[in-house]
Design an enzyme around this catalytic site. Structure first.
Site, PDB file in Angstrom:
ATOM      1  N   VAL A   8       0.870  -1.178   0.000  1.00 34.59           N
ATOM      2  CA  VAL A   8       0.000   0.000   0.000  1.00 34.59           C
ATOM      3  C   VAL A   8       0.902   1.220   0.000  1.00 34.59           C
ATOM      4  O   VAL A   8       2.042   1.172   0.463  1.00 34.59           O
ATOM      5  CB  VAL A   8      -0.972   0.042   1.212  1.00 34.59           C
ATOM      6  CG1 VAL A   8      -2.006  -1.065   1.091  1.00 34.59           C
ATOM      7  CG2 VAL A   8      -0.241  -0.046   2.516  1.00 34.59           C
ATOM      8  N   SER A   9       0.381   2.306  -0.544  1.00 26.55           N
ATOM      9  CA  SER A   9       1.193   3.508  -0.701  1.00 26.55           C
ATOM     10  C   SER A   9       1.193   4.423   0.515  1.00 26.55           C
ATOM     11  O   SER A   9       2.146   5.131   0.759  1.00 26.55           O
ATOM     12  CB  SER A   9       0.695   4.319  -1.904  1.00 26.55           C
ATOM     13  OG  SER A   9       0.775   3.546  -3.059  1.00 26.55           O
ATOM     14  N   ILE A  10       0.103   4.439   1.251  1.00 21.63           N
ATOM     15  CA  ILE A  10      -0.057   5.416   2.330  1.00 21.63           C
ATOM     16  C   ILE A  10      -0.219   4.679   3.654  1.00 21.63           C
ATOM     17  O   ILE A  10      -0.828   3.616   3.720  1.00 21.63           O
ATOM     18  CB  ILE A  10      -1.290   6.302   2.066  1.00 21.63           C
ATOM     19  CG1 ILE A  10      -1.149   6.982   0.703  1.00 21.63           C
ATOM     20  CG2 ILE A  10      -1.459   7.341   3.146  1.00 21.63           C
ATOM     21  CD1 ILE A  10      -2.416   7.658   0.247  1.00 21.63           C
TER      22      ILE A  10
END
Length: 168
Positions: A8-10
């Site tokens: 996941v990016s965040i």
């Protein structure tokens, strides 16, 4: 072994859904991290790739979980192939290397990326040529003034060493 990779990016996003999908699809081990796909240093992906053996399969929920750019996808797939392993995406049925059909699709994708890279290289070269014709100087700016450069040239003509002039 089927090796899952979840990303996941965040920090606010959760890996739970990806992890569950990977385990349901047969992943025996899941590497997971929170990092941008555009980020080059993805330590968990590096660990997953190092852990691969011939016959293993890297499994992701979607292709964009592996990487953000086509070039990065192709480089990662090349690393997987060199380990003798395969690749499969759950959501992108065409994005896999475990069947001849999937390898064909990824080969076509690789060919298109290489073609685009060559077009960019050609356009950049043409732009440089046009800029030079207009008198644009390429490279870094001079650190010495024109007067200092003349002085250095005169001293070099007299046989002075570059090292001596740099220290002067």
């Amino acid at each position: 072994m089927i090796c899952g990779f979840a990303r996941v990016s965040i920090d606010g996003q959760t890996l739970d859904a990806q992890r569950a999908a990977l385990l349901a699809a047969g992943a025996e081990k899941v590497f997971q991290e929170t990092a941008s796909g555009a980020k080059a240093d993805r330590s968990e992906l590096a660990k997953a790739l190092k852990a691969l053996n011939a016959g293993d399969v890297v499994l992701v929920t979607r292709l964009d979980r592996l990487a953000r750019s086509t070039r990065d996808v192709l480089n990662t797939l090349d690393t997987i192939a060199k380990a003798g392993a395969g690749f499969r995406s759950i959501a992108d049925a065409w994005a896999h290397t475990v069947t001849p059909h999937g390898r064909l699709m990824l080969t076509v994708l690789g060919g298109l990326a290489e073609f685009e890279r060559e077009l960019i290289r050609a356009r950049t070269g043409e732009g440089r040529t046009r800029a030079k014709a207009r008198g644009v100087k390429m490279g870094p700016k001079f650190k010495l003034t024109p007067e200092q450069r003349r002085h250095v040239a005169q001293e070099r003509a007299k046989g002075e060493s570059v090292r001596h002039l740099a220290c002067a």
